[in-house]
Design an enzyme around this catalytic site. Sequence first.
Site, PDB file in Angstrom:
ATOM      1  N   HIS A  62       1.036  -1.166  -0.020  1.00  0.00           N
ATOM      2  CA  HIS A  62      -0.194   0.089  -0.073  1.00  0.00           C
ATOM      3  C   HIS A  62       0.920   1.228   0.029  1.00  0.00           C
ATOM      4  O   HIS A  62       0.498   2.166   0.594  1.00  0.00           O
ATOM      5  CB  HIS A  62      -0.770   0.023   1.243  1.00  0.00           C
ATOM      6  CG  HIS A  62      -1.675  -1.163   1.615  1.00  0.00           C
ATOM      7  ND1 HIS A  62      -2.848  -1.510   0.929  1.00  0.00           N
ATOM      8  CD2 HIS A  62      -1.348  -2.278   2.100  1.00  0.00           C
ATOM      9  CE1 HIS A  62      -3.223  -2.684   1.245  1.00  0.00           C
ATOM     10  NE2 HIS A  62      -2.292  -3.199   2.033  1.00  0.00           N
ATOM     11  N   SER A 100      14.073  22.539 -15.138  1.00  0.00           N
ATOM     12  CA  SER A 100      12.775  23.303 -15.214  1.00  0.00           C
ATOM     13  C   SER A 100      13.132  24.554 -15.821  1.00  0.00           C
ATOM     14  O   SER A 100      14.291  25.322 -15.345  1.00  0.00           O
ATOM     15  CB  SER A 100      12.142  23.585 -13.981  1.00  0.00           C
ATOM     16  OG  SER A 100      11.558  24.862 -13.963  1.00  0.00           O
ATOM     17  N   LYS A 141      15.228  22.251  -9.927  1.00  0.00           N
ATOM     18  CA  LYS A 141      14.716  21.160  -9.991  1.00  0.00           C
ATOM     19  C   LYS A 141      15.412  20.090 -11.137  1.00  0.00           C
ATOM     20  O   LYS A 141      16.012  20.585 -11.789  1.00  0.00           O
ATOM     21  CB  LYS A 141      13.292  21.441 -10.790  1.00  0.00           C
ATOM     22  CG  LYS A 141      12.298  21.799  -9.744  1.00  0.00           C
ATOM     23  CD  LYS A 141      10.895  21.800 -10.151  1.00  0.00           C
ATOM     24  CE  LYS A 141      10.474  20.522 -10.119  1.00  0.00           C
ATOM     25  NZ  LYS A 141       8.864  20.249 -10.918  1.00  0.00           N
ATOM     26  N   GLU A 188       8.847   9.516 -16.790  1.00  0.00           N
ATOM     27  CA  GLU A 188       7.322   9.932 -16.866  1.00  0.00           C
ATOM     28  C   GLU A 188       6.761   9.695 -18.293  1.00  0.00           C
ATOM     29  O   GLU A 188       5.651   8.989 -18.439  1.00  0.00           O
ATOM     30  CB  GLU A 188       7.136  11.573 -16.595  1.00  0.00           C
ATOM     31  CG  GLU A 188       7.543  11.706 -15.095  1.00  0.00           C
ATOM     32  CD  GLU A 188       7.630  13.231 -15.354  1.00  0.00           C
ATOM     33  OE1 GLU A 188       6.625  14.171 -14.648  1.00  0.00           O
ATOM     34  OE2 GLU A 188       8.477  13.912 -15.446  1.00  0.00           O
TER      35      GLU A 188
END
Length: 465
Positions: A163, A285, A291, A298
Site C-alpha cells: 500500500h 525546469s 529542479k 514519466e
Amino acid sequence: MTEQNAKSNSMWGGRFSASPDAIMEEINASIDFDQVLYTQDIAGSIAHAKMLAAQEIISDDDATKIIDGLNTILREISEGEFKFSRALEDIHMNVEARLRELIGDSAGRLHTARSRNDQVALDFRLWVKERLTDMDGALTSLIAAFLDKAEANLETWMPGFTHLQTAQPVTFAHHSMAYVEMFARDRSRVRDCINRLDECPLGAAALAGTGFPIDRHMTAKTLGFENGPTRNSLDSVSDRDFVLEFMSVMSICGTHLSRLAEEIVIWSTPQFNFVKLSDKFSTGSSIMPQKRNPDAAELVRAKVGRMNGALVTLLTVMKGLPLAYSKDMQEDKEACFDAANSIALCLSAMQGMISDLKVNKEAMAKAAGSGYSTATDLADWLVRELNMPFRDAHHVTGATVALAEKKSVGLEALTLEDLQSIEPRITAEIFDYLSVEKSVQSRMSFGGTAPKQVEAQIKYWRKTQ
Ligand code: ARG
C-alpha cells in the site's frame, strides 16, 4: 512512372471504366504507412520467384529478371530514390509496378499463384518476427542492467512496501530482482510468440490455395520459418493473432515498464531521495533552477497508453470479421507500428536509466528502519520463543508499536522494561531481532530477501539468458 502504372486501375482495373474517386484513394491507400514493409515484401517476392522457377511455373530467365529487378528496387527504396505512389495503394503494388517499368512483361509473372492477401500476411509476419527478436535483445540488456544493480546492492537495505506504506525491510537487490522476474516473463512471452507465428502463409493465395504446383515448404524454408507452411489457406489470410499477441506482449511489458517508471519518479523526489537519475536522463525546469525532472521515466510511464490503445484497436477491428480476408485488416498496421516504436524506445530508455542510476544507500537504509518495519520480527520472535499463537503475538506487537509511537522512538530504542510492561516474558535477546539487518538476514525462505537467497536468484538468471 509510366502513364499505365500511375493508376491503380492498371493493376486490377480490367472490369473498371473509371478511376477511383479522390476520397476513395484517400481511405484506401496504405502506402503512406505500409512502405516500412518493403524489405519483407521484396524478400517474400524473391523467395516466391525462386520457387516458381524451381517448380517450372515460370522460366529461369523470367525469374532471373524478376530477382535482379527486385534487388534494384530494394536499393532504390533503401537509398530514398524510390517514388511511392498513392494511386498504387500499397507497398505490394508499388513494388510490382516499378518492376514492370524496370523489366517489362516478365514482371507480370511474379504474381502467379499469389495474392496480396497472402503477401501482406507474410510481410507483416516477417516484420513482427523481426521486432520480437529486437525486443528479446532489448529485454536481455535490461535484465543484465538489473542483475548488475542487484549484485552491487545485496546489502543495500531499503523499506519494502505494501500500500506504499513501509512494511518490512528488504534489499535493493531483492527489489531489482523482482523486475528481473517480470522482464524475464516478458522475454519468455516474446519467445512463445515468435514460436507460434513461425509458420509461412505464402501460397495460401487469395483464400483457397492455388491450382499451380507450388512448393510451400520451399518458400517457408527460404524465408526462415522454423515451423514450415501454415496448414489452412483460409486461416492463413484471415489470421492476425500474431499481431494481437505481439501487442499483448507489448502491453504487458509496457505495464511493467510503467510501474518501474513510477517507482523511479517516486524514488527520485527529494522526499524519498532513494536514487539519483544521471544527468543524461533528467531535465531541468525553465523556471525553477533547483529542479531535476525525471521526464524520461514519466514518458515511459505514459507510453503504455499507446500500447494498450493499439491492442484494443486491433481487437476491435478483428471481432466479428467473417473469414477470410477483409479490408478492415489493413487497419492492423499503424497502431502496431506505433506500439512497436514505443516499446523499443521505452526499453532502451529504461536500460539507460537503470545502468546509470545512483543508489543512495544511506537514505534507503534510514527509511528501511523507520515506520516500525521490524514489527513482524518482534511478533515472529514471540511465536518462536514463547510459543505464542501468532494472533496474540500480533496483538502484543501492536501494543509495543503504540508505546514506541507514544515515546516517539523506534522499536529498538524501547527499554527492556518498556517491552516487559507489555509482555513480561520478553528477554534482552529480542534486541538482536529488531535491527533492519537482522530482519533481512533472517528471511532465508526460498525467494526471500536474505542476501544469500537473492544471490542464488542472481546466479540463476545469469545462467538463464
Ligand atoms: N494493403 C492491404 C492490407 O494491408 C493489402 C492486402 C490487400 N488485399 C486486397 N484484397 N485488397 O491489408
